[in-house]
Motif scaffolding. Sequence first.
Motif, short mmCIF file in Angstrom:
data_model
loop_
_atom_site.label_atom_id
_atom_site.label_comp_id
_atom_site.label_asym_id
_atom_site.label_seq_id
_atom_site.Cartn_x
_atom_site.Cartn_y
_atom_site.Cartn_z
N ALA A 174 -5.33 -5.14 36.02
CA ALA A 174 -5.71 -6.01 37.13
C ALA A 174 -4.64 -6.02 38.21
O ALA A 174 -4.95 -6.12 39.40
N GLU A 175 -3.39 -5.93 37.78
CA GLU A 175 -2.25 -5.91 38.72
C GLU A 175 -1.03 -5.41 37.98
O GLU A 175 -0.98 -5.39 36.75
N TYR A 176 -0.02 -5.00 38.77
CA TYR A 176 1.25 -4.52 38.22
C TYR A 176 2.41 -5.31 38.82
O TYR A 176 2.39 -5.66 40.01
N ASP A 177 3.44 -5.54 38.01
CA ASP A 177 4.74 -5.91 38.56
C ASP A 177 5.43 -4.60 38.93
O ASP A 177 5.70 -3.77 38.07
N LEU A 178 5.72 -4.44 40.23
CA LEU A 178 6.18 -3.15 40.73
C LEU A 178 7.61 -2.83 40.30
O LEU A 178 7.86 -1.81 39.65
N ASN A 179 8.55 -3.66 40.72
CA ASN A 179 9.97 -3.41 40.44
C ASN A 179 10.59 -4.76 40.11
O ASN A 179 10.82 -5.58 40.98
N ASN A 180 10.83 -5.00 38.85
CA ASN A 180 11.09 -6.33 38.30
C ASN A 180 12.47 -6.89 38.69
O ASN A 180 13.46 -6.17 38.63
#
Length: 416
Positions: A174-180
């Motif tokens: 559904a969504e991503y955390d791009l660069n944590n």
Amino acid sequence: MIYRLFSLFIISSWLYTPSAISQQDTLDQAIEKHRKGTITIQAPKGAEVHVKQLSHEFWFGAAIANGLGSGNMNPDDLEKYKAVFLENFNSAVTENALKWANMEPQKGQVNHETVEGILEWTEANGIPLRGHNLFWGIEKFVQPWVKELSDEELEATIKHRAISIAKKYRGRFAEYDLNNEMIHGNYYEDRLGPDITAKMAKWVLEGDPDANLFLNDYDILTGNRLSDYLTHIRDLLEQGVPIAGIGAQGHLHGSTFEREALQYSLDSLAQFGLPIMITEFNMPGQRSKFYKDTKLEMTPEEEAQMAEELVAYYRICFAHPSVEGILMWGFWEGANWIPASSLYTRDWHPRPAAKAYRELIFDTWWTEADHTMGEGGEWTVPAFYGTYQVTVDGESQEVILNKEKEKIKLTFSSLD
């Protein structure tokens, strides 16, 4: 703190503020305003109507441990883990399975099995899944082999991961955390320059043009790093980074939390007009004694406090119109980095916090109603946004009531 001084003077636009009513009443009014629509049913006089909520639109979710996807959990616990998850949550996030260091600890040896196992289970059960995370620039979490690459090799390797992961799982997350956690450290930016995050986003969208890319960081909802995060978000937006939403972790408090700080932080993040997700929630949190000593057991008084604080945190977040969900970072003592914050004990007994959570989500914030039609043949019921089954004299329809469609009207065939 600056946010405390401001909060004395700034009236949040999403709250009603008459001093005569309590904070809980104020939040309840905001919930009524922002989390409910109406369902209108037309049916003949005397018809028996039953409105039953099936699920919430709002994400009440939890992290999924690797053991579910890999099959490395005890079979009895795995069966119970899945059942209890489905009883309590409507959404999920990968706890560790998607992290680069977890998927590819050795160069070229990529483990997709755990991610696939989690996705297959969530898809089979209609659970939307967040992908946490594609990159994590805190240096201690960067694999040694990645650090050994030249700058040119590093950028090429990042590009390959971004495109290949997005393409392989296109349309499934559904969504991503791009660069944590970029405000706390960004090894990739230190090596490759300030435009690397924009490049990461571009490459992910090459693999999946419909991917939703979120930021994610911590110590924001306490107010401690709020100003830094606001600046960071502005900078990325000015660079044209396609941010779909803002992630804010919910575990940097102790055994309690500051209500004013949470409310003010959410209001401040809302200025960007982007969805806000509470991505990693624990109560008690990372600044509690239970994080420092994971073997500590709670007293009955501490159990009661945990339940009270959890309800208060959820109430503030659910009342805020920009927040779209809360995801617990573990719910069972057998798979939780802060065992004391679990809803269920190691042997699967519900704790007071579990009972308080279930009462809040499936009772206080749940719509179920019966009605016998009178003259006029129309009945309107206020209802929390979500999926419903509406039954009139044995004839049923399943409908979705959401923020985009705040009002729905159903006419049953018996009227024809």
